[in-house]
Design a protein around this motif. Structure first.
Motif, PDB file in Angstrom:
ATOM      1  N   GLU A  55       0.843  -1.193   0.000  1.00 48.77           N
ATOM      2  CA  GLU A  55       0.000   0.000   0.000  1.00 48.77           C
ATOM      3  C   GLU A  55       0.877   1.241   0.000  1.00 48.77           C
ATOM      4  O   GLU A  55       1.982   1.253   0.564  1.00 48.77           O
ATOM      5  N   TYR A  57       1.302   5.311   0.992  1.00 49.15           N
ATOM      6  CA  TYR A  57       0.842   6.317   1.945  1.00 49.15           C
ATOM      7  C   TYR A  57       1.522   7.645   1.625  1.00 49.15           C
ATOM      8  O   TYR A  57       2.639   7.677   1.088  1.00 49.15           O
ATOM      9  N   MET A  78      -3.522   6.793   3.660  1.00 50.10           N
ATOM     10  CA  MET A  78      -3.321   5.779   2.635  1.00 50.10           C
ATOM     11  C   MET A  78      -3.957   6.256   1.330  1.00 50.10           C
ATOM     12  O   MET A  78      -5.042   6.853   1.346  1.00 50.10           O
TER      13      MET A  78
END
Length: 618
Positions: A55, A57, A78
């Motif tokens: 992910e 961020y 995020m």
């Protein structure tokens, strides 16, 4: 790797790639950053992009103007694909693309039967590349920007800005081809689609020439010495639109390479337009499904009246005919409409529900048919009506008798012509909608009072089902009460096992003027207020008890009266059937037959020894 497309600020329209192997990317005005934004409102080191567990961020690096994601100020957040990041006056769109190459992979979409191409990553231009390579790189960049947009106006904004740089044209006009054969041009000034091509000075001959024999590019010299070119926008044999370009000031002819570039751009536009339309349809269906999931679809009942309703649903659901549902308030008319929709060929399509009594009359026309931008004060954008949202699905109009008469007239026209016209629009839009309607009033009385147009009533009243009131559904009260008890016990996390016999007796003796809705509310109240595992009569509202005691409840059936009387006799005789038969004045064989017929358990009717005398009834 992910990349950013600059929407506002310096380098607007460009795509900025992340370093290929870095999990930490810095953004700011200083040249030492991985991504440099040359704008005075951007801090020297404004933000940091971090990759954690696949992910991405974003973190504020102590900037002066802070970091905003989708217009919300954040210290850390995020990122999702398509999120808009504001750094000072610069707005960038985050694109998460993890694998593959710039050219992507074409895959066949089984439902739509079209080619879907996904752009994956971005390769920047190099100083030593040839003119052909720069042209191809620019085309790839345009394709990458095209697949990142979410609306047709945004797509054509990108097209206009980049075509003027890539193909060096003076004017670009993007056109959509409608199903009725009309062309609609996009107007960048208004950021909207014009109803027709009046005032745009477009040569219709070259427009048609580009669509005569499949996807070919057409070019022509004008009488004023300029040049025009037109390429079709297609997917397969389906005509979607066209790109119309002009070179009036430069007087430079369109070369074969120019037409080739235009053709590549048109192919990308065709795929993107199809994807956008598919996305809009899927989004509409998703909204409708979410609304449906939030409701209760269960139909509970085994009475003769409800079995007739089930047979009706089974017969009419596979057809395309409209359905008119009547019945008292609270009997479940909307649930029947949903059941018909789910079991029809349109079950995977949207279901739009409009309560005509809940919408102000002044807003009803806009609610049903939609409006275009500027149609009236406050119409700041196009808004589709419920008919368009229900396209290829079902529209249910509850309390249709509350529709204003002018809306009834327009509704009748829509039903006959299968077209709608938004408020302020100049064209009709074809729709494919199955209409169902309902009312809790007598429709013929409404016609006599002038509230319901007779022609609309006869148009709606093709297949009618009358929902029975709860007082006419023998045996269903207990089934429904148990169903709602289980439902609300689970919702409220209460360990409620059932109802006491006295509570069920009250339920069956009451008339239920509010029908299933009233019963549902009473059971929910009982579950919330109880502190025991059985729901007793002390939790039932006093108004219901008073109605039953005053004789305003439902008249019990002969079966109920006889079975209760037999139970009372067995209680008086401590379960002795011979003495109970003598007390009732009937033969013992007759008593045995009635006990079997009414399924009376003589053991439960026996009084406990040394217990106080217990009376029957309530």
């Amino acid at each position: 790797m992910p990349f950013l497309t600059i929407k506002e600020g310096p380098k607007a329209g460009e795509a900025l790639a992340f370093p290929s192997t870095s999990a930490r990317v810095s953004i700011g005005r200083a040249s030492t950053n991985d991504i440099v934004l040359d704008d005075s409102t951007v801090s020297r080191k404004h933000a940091i992009l971090l990759k954690r567990d696949s992910e991405w961020y974003i973190q504020d690096a102590g900037s002066h103007n802070r970091v905003r994601v989708n217009n919300v100020q954040v210290a850390s957040a995020m990122l999702e694909d398509g999120d808009q990041i504001r750094l000072g006056n610069v707005v960038a769109v985050f694109h998460r693309q993890e694998e593959g190459g710039w050219l992507g992979a074409a895959q066949r979409d089984g439902e739509m039967g079209m080619e879907v191409t996904q752009a994956i990553s971005l390769e920047g231009e190099t100083d030593g590349c040839s003119a052909a390579s720069r042209s191809m790189n620019a085309l790839l960049r345009l394709g990458g920007l095209a697949v990142s947009v979410r609306t047709l106006p945004a797509l054509f904004d990108v097209l206009e800005d980049n075509l003027k740089r890539i193909v060096k044209v003076d004017r670009v006009i993007a056109l959509l081809y409608e199903e009725d054969g009309a062309w609609r041009p996009y107007c960048p000034v208004d950021r909207d689609f014009a109803p027709d091509m009046s005032g745009l000075d477009i040569d219709p001959a070259i427009l048609e020439q580009a669509h005569l024999d499949g996807p070919v590019a057409a070019r022509k010299r004008t009488q004023e010495g300029g040049y025009i070119a037109c390429v079709p926008v297609r997917t397969g044999r389906q005509r979607l639109g066209a790109i119309y370009c002009e070179r009036r000031r430069s007087g430079q002819e369109f070369t074969d390479e120019d037409l080739k570039d235009l053709f590549y751009i048109a192919v990308s536009m065709g795929v993107t337009i199809q994807n956008l339309r598919l996305h809009q349809r899927m989004a509409s269906r998703a909204r409708s499904l979410l609304r449906q999931l939030a409701d209760n679809f269960d139909m509970v009942g085994e009475s003769k009246a409800m079995k007739e309703v089930y047979r009706f649903i089974h017969r009419v659901a596979p057809t395309e005919a409209g359905v008119f549902i009547t019945g008292e308030s609270g009997t479940g008319k909307e649930i029947v409409a949903r059941a018909i929709h789910r079991n029809s060929r349109r079950g995977d399509g949207p279901l739009e529900v409009v309560n005509c009594a809940a919408v102000p009359p002044a807003l009803m026309e806009s609610e049903l048919f939609g409006h275009v931008k500027g149609a009236f004060t406050g119409a700041v954008a196009d808004r589709p009506g419920r008919f368009e949202l229900a396209n290829e699905g079902t529209l249910f109009l509850d309390e249709v008798g509350e529709l204003p008469l002018d809306c009834q007239t327009k509704l009748l026209r829509v039903l006959e012509e299968k077209k709608v016209r938004c408020i302020g629009d100049t064209r009709d839009r074809r729709i494919d909608v199955r209409l169902m309607a309902a009312t809790n009033h007598d429709p013929r009385k409404a016609m006599a009072e002038g509230k319901l147009r007779p022609d609309l009533f006869y148009r709606l009243d093709r297949l009618r089902v009358v929902m029975p009131p709860l007082r006419e559904r023998e045996g269903d009260v207990v089934l429904l009460a148990e169903h709602f008890r289980r439902k609300f016990s689970q919702q409220c996390k209460r360990s409620v096992e059932g109802f006491t016999p006295e509570a069920l007796d009250l339920f069956q003796a009451y008339d239920w003027p509010g029908n299933v809705r009233e019963l549902r509310n009473v059971v929910e109240r009982m579950v919330i207020l109880t502190d025991k595992n059985m729901l007793g009569p002390h939790l039932i509202p006093k108004s219901i008890k008073a109605a039953v005691q005053s004789g305003r409840g439902r008249l019990p059936t002969l079966r109920q009266v006889e079975s209760q009387h037999i139970i009372r006799a067995l209680e008086e005789t401590d379960g002795n059937k011979k003495r109970a038969a003598e007390l009732l004045g009937i033969d013992r064989s007759t008593l045995y037959a009635k006990i079997a017929r009414y399924n009376v358990d003589a053991r439960t009717a026996r009084r406990p020894r040394n217990a106080a005398r217990q009376g029957g009834g309530f």
